[in-house]
Motif scaffolding. Structure first.
Motif, mmCIF file in Angstrom:
data_model
loop_
_atom_site.group_PDB
_atom_site.id
_atom_site.type_symbol
_atom_site.label_atom_id
_atom_site.label_comp_id
_atom_site.label_asym_id
_atom_site.label_seq_id
_atom_site.Cartn_x
_atom_site.Cartn_y
_atom_site.Cartn_z
ATOM 1 N N GLU A 1 -8.241 2.421 5.941
ATOM 2 C CA GLU A 1 -7.691 2.260 4.600
ATOM 3 C C GLU A 1 -8.828 2.089 3.592
ATOM 4 O O GLU A 1 -9.736 1.273 3.785
ATOM 5 C CB GLU A 1 -6.790 1.019 4.561
ATOM 6 N N ASP A 2 -8.792 2.886 2.520
ATOM 7 C CA ASP A 2 -9.730 2.706 1.412
ATOM 8 C C ASP A 2 -9.137 1.690 0.443
ATOM 9 O O ASP A 2 -7.962 1.792 0.067
ATOM 10 C CB ASP A 2 -9.973 4.023 0.670
ATOM 11 N N VAL A 3 -9.938 0.704 0.047
ATOM 12 C CA VAL A 3 -9.455 -0.374 -0.811
ATOM 13 C C VAL A 3 -10.376 -0.506 -2.020
ATOM 14 O O VAL A 3 -11.578 -0.769 -1.858
ATOM 15 C CB VAL A 3 -9.384 -1.719 -0.055
ATOM 16 N N ASN A 4 -9.827 -0.316 -3.205
ATOM 17 C CA ASN A 4 -10.596 -0.480 -4.451
ATOM 18 C C ASN A 4 -11.911 0.293 -4.416
ATOM 19 O O ASN A 4 -12.968 -0.219 -4.801
ATOM 20 C CB ASN A 4 -10.869 -1.963 -4.721
ATOM 21 N N GLY A 5 -11.833 1.529 -3.920
ATOM 22 C CA GLY A 5 -13.008 2.380 -3.886
ATOM 23 C C GLY A 5 -13.907 2.157 -2.693
ATOM 24 O O GLY A 5 -14.912 2.873 -2.534
ATOM 25 N N MET A 6 -13.573 1.190 -1.855
ATOM 26 C CA MET A 6 -14.362 0.916 -0.652
ATOM 27 C C MET A 6 -13.804 1.753 0.498
ATOM 28 O O MET A 6 -12.687 1.536 0.965
ATOM 29 C CB MET A 6 -14.297 -0.568 -0.291
ATOM 30 N N GLU A 7 -14.595 2.719 0.972
ATOM 31 C CA GLU A 7 -14.134 3.643 1.997
ATOM 32 C C GLU A 7 -14.040 2.960 3.357
ATOM 33 O O GLU A 7 -14.934 2.217 3.769
ATOM 34 C CB GLU A 7 -15.098 4.831 2.077
ATOM 35 N N GLY B 1 0.804 -1.210 0.000
ATOM 36 C CA GLY B 1 0.000 0.000 0.000
ATOM 37 C C GLY B 1 0.835 1.256 0.000
ATOM 38 O O GLY B 1 2.052 1.243 -0.212
ATOM 39 N N SER B 2 0.178 2.369 0.258
ATOM 40 C CA SER B 2 0.850 3.663 0.310
ATOM 41 C C SER B 2 0.145 4.519 1.355
ATOM 42 O O SER B 2 -1.050 4.369 1.596
ATOM 43 C CB SER B 2 0.814 4.347 -1.057
ATOM 44 N N PRO B 3 0.897 5.432 2.001
ATOM 45 C CA PRO B 3 0.291 6.268 3.042
ATOM 46 C C PRO B 3 -0.651 7.294 2.445
ATOM 47 O O PRO B 3 -0.318 7.997 1.499
ATOM 48 C CB PRO B 3 1.503 6.936 3.704
ATOM 49 N N GLU B 4 -1.833 7.389 3.028
ATOM 50 C CA GLU B 4 -2.854 8.336 2.578
ATOM 51 C C GLU B 4 -3.457 9.023 3.791
ATOM 52 O O GLU B 4 -3.537 8.440 4.882
ATOM 53 C CB GLU B 4 -3.944 7.616 1.776
ATOM 54 N N THR B 5 -3.910 10.240 3.609
ATOM 55 C CA THR B 5 -4.518 11.005 4.694
ATOM 56 C C THR B 5 -5.676 10.227 5.318
ATOM 57 O O THR B 5 -6.523 9.676 4.607
ATOM 58 C CB THR B 5 -5.018 12.357 4.168
ATOM 59 N N ASP B 6 -5.664 10.155 6.648
ATOM 60 C CA ASP B 6 -6.725 9.520 7.445
ATOM 61 C C ASP B 6 -6.795 8.008 7.281
ATOM 62 O O ASP B 6 -7.818 7.392 7.608
ATOM 63 C CB ASP B 6 -8.092 10.144 7.148
ATOM 64 N N ASP B 7 -5.729 7.362 6.823
ATOM 65 C CA ASP B 7 -5.667 5.896 6.872
ATOM 66 C C ASP B 7 -5.608 5.409 8.314
ATOM 67 O O ASP B 7 -6.151 4.375 8.670
ATOM 68 C CB ASP B 7 -4.422 5.379 6.145
ATOM 69 N N ASP B 8 -4.882 6.134 9.166
ATOM 70 C CA ASP B 8 -4.674 5.782 10.576
ATOM 71 C C ASP B 8 -3.883 4.488 10.733
ATOM 72 O O ASP B 8 -4.252 3.590 11.509
ATOM 73 C CB ASP B 8 -6.003 5.703 11.327
ATOM 74 N N PHE B 9 -2.778 4.378 10.015
ATOM 75 C CA PHE B 9 -1.827 3.284 10.197
ATOM 76 C C PHE B 9 -1.339 3.297 11.644
ATOM 77 O O PHE B 9 -0.795 4.291 12.118
ATOM 78 C CB PHE B 9 -0.665 3.489 9.219
ATOM 79 N N GLY B 10 -1.564 2.194 12.365
ATOM 80 C CA GLY B 10 -1.204 2.132 13.776
ATOM 81 C C GLY B 10 -2.333 2.476 14.719
ATOM 82 O O GLY B 10 -2.095 2.733 15.899
ATOM 83 N N TYR B 11 -3.579 2.448 14.226
ATOM 84 C CA TYR B 11 -4.725 2.720 15.106
ATOM 85 C C TYR B 11 -4.699 1.783 16.308
ATOM 86 O O TYR B 11 -5.030 2.159 17.426
ATOM 87 C CB TYR B 11 -6.017 2.550 14.318
#
Length: 454
Positions: free
Chosen positions: A359-365, A327-337
């Protein structure tokens, strides 16, 4: 440690109320082998919270008992403040089960469950909070005792029980308990009794700093055999508020202040940090993983503060931009929640699970997912990381929040930690294997809506 659950997750809460089954094999009168074996049968059990559940307005805790080869989802128990023998009463504004930990506090061979409810009103004292020990027995958890707060944690808005951690911090063989309340941590020395007595109680605070504690994690960092403590908090100054991690070393007389690490020098509030301890490089010293889901506009990061004989020293930071990480870092993914540490593949190195629930995946928010970083020579590495998608639990969907709470523990008894993953629709337990946790033969966990027990 405790963290807030996103609002989207509360929509999927379910109700259940099964009576615990009696077991024929009693535990021996010694400290329980597993700190989460509530009925003394030799198998680990799993406990987790559930806020705003139907028929449990003040919150409830679900326990799934273990058996040979894993969890027995036909043997569950739901405990709230309306359960017979549990102090208090379930009220709309409560969050019974907001924080959870466990240990054999009275050393009778059965692990006991410690339940925090920082939103509890006590008489006219608003949001004072409570901590309840629910006692283990041969038939499971039964009856409860309230832990009394000291004066500094007994006022309005003290939120006593906002987080909990256990460990033998002074090495005397009796589990001790740390509790947040009134902006400080409090060390309750063991042993504990069902009548409510404990050993001495000490306040843990930085006397020469404007310090506010909000999170706890326990583990063995410096290799001396005693449990150490990590306190997460905010430290103020004339110019800014810093987000910091504070290491305290276990000693024969309690906890001694050690190194601090600044995680954010200009902290403006948010989810904050959470922590887990594991020996990721197998050098005999526990490493402290510090997760910051808010970092860099919610892209998130996890920093490993490496253990040594003198305590934590030196660090490495991982993000979704680290080489080898999916993946890649994106705003509001919250990696490490949320994060959790244990050995998932039985090679002797602790591994780290990292939740990315938004994480948004294939258009799934906000579908979410989990990274598993495997330990090895030199510690954690992006090249030894694997991605576990939400689809392991069923069809892809939005707003699942897969990975908002995590728990790595060996519940199957095969020497490999199994991975519990919380989600809004269906929470699961994946078995540990010689490679990565697998969805083959996964266990569906009923009625989750809060966090796993530490």
């Amino acid at each position: 440690m405790r963290r807030p659950t996103p609002a989207v997750l509360t929509a999927a809460l379910l109700a259940s109320a099964l009576t615990p089954l009696a077991l024929s094999t009693p535990a021996s009168p010694a400290v329980a082998k597993h700190y989460d074996d509530f009925n003394g049968d030799g198998y680990r059990d799993v406990a987790y919270g559930g806020y705003e559940r139907i028929n449990h307005p003040g919150g409830a805790v679900t326990v799934v008992y273990g058996k040979a080869g894993g969890l027995d989802t036909s043997h569950t128990q739901v405990i709230d403040q309306d359960t017979s023998g549990i102090p208090g009463a379930g009220e709309e504004d409560d969050m019974f089960g907001e924080s959870l930990t466990s240990a054999d506090l009275n050393k009778d061979g059965y692990a006991d469950l410690v339940v925090g409810n920082s939103m509890e009103h006590v008489g006219s004292t608003q949001y004072r909070g409570t901590v309840t020990v629910v006692w283990g027995s041969a038939s499971g958890l039964s009856g409860g005792t309230t832990i009394s707060p000291k004066s500094g944690a007994s006022g309005s808005w003290a939120h006593f029980g906002g987080d909990l951690a256990v460990g033998d911090f002074n090495g005397d063989g009796s589990p001790d308990l740390t509790v947040l309340g009134g902006g400080d941590a409090w060390l309750y020395r063991g042993p504990f009794t069902k009548s409510g007595t404990t050993g001495s109680v000490s306040e843990i605070n930085k006397p020469d700093a404007v310090w506010d504690s909000y999170g706890l994690a326990a583990g063995k960092v410096n290799g001396d055999g005693k449990t150490d403590l990590v306190v997460l908090g905010e430290q103020g100054s004339d110019s800014a508020v810093q987000l910091r991690a504070w290491f305290l070393k276990g000693t024969s007389t309690g906890l001694a202040s050690g190194a601090s690490k600044t995680l954010d020098s200009d902290w403006n509030g948010g989810l904050g940090a959470n922590a887990a301890v594991g020996d990721f490089d197998k050098d005999g010293y526990g490493d402290i993983a510090l997760a910051q889901p808010d970092r860099d506009h919610g892209k998130g990061a996890v920093t490993v503060w490496r253990g040594s004989s003198s305590g934590p020293n030196g660090s490495t930071t991982f993000t979704q931009a680290t080489s080898g990480v999916s993946g890649s870092p994106e705003t509001d993914d919250d990696f490490g929640y949320d994060i959790s540490a244990a050995d998932t593949n039985g090679d002797g190195y602790a591994d780290l699970a990292v939740g990315v629930p938004h994480e948004d995946v294939n258009g799934m928010e906000d579908q979410g997912g989990v990274h598993v970083f495997r330990g090895g020579s030199g510690g954690l590495s992006g090249s030894r990381s694997s991605w576990i998608p939400q689809t392991v639990q069923g069809a892809a969907d939005s707003n699942v929040g897969f990975g908002y709470t995590l728990r790595l523990r060996d519940v199957t008894g095969d020497g490999k930690a199994d991975l519990g993953i919380g989600a809004a629709e269906l929470s699961v337990l994946l078995r540990g294997t010689s490679t990565v946790p697998t969805a083959t033969g996964l266990t569906k966990l009923p009625s989750m809506g809060g966090d796993f027990s530490d």
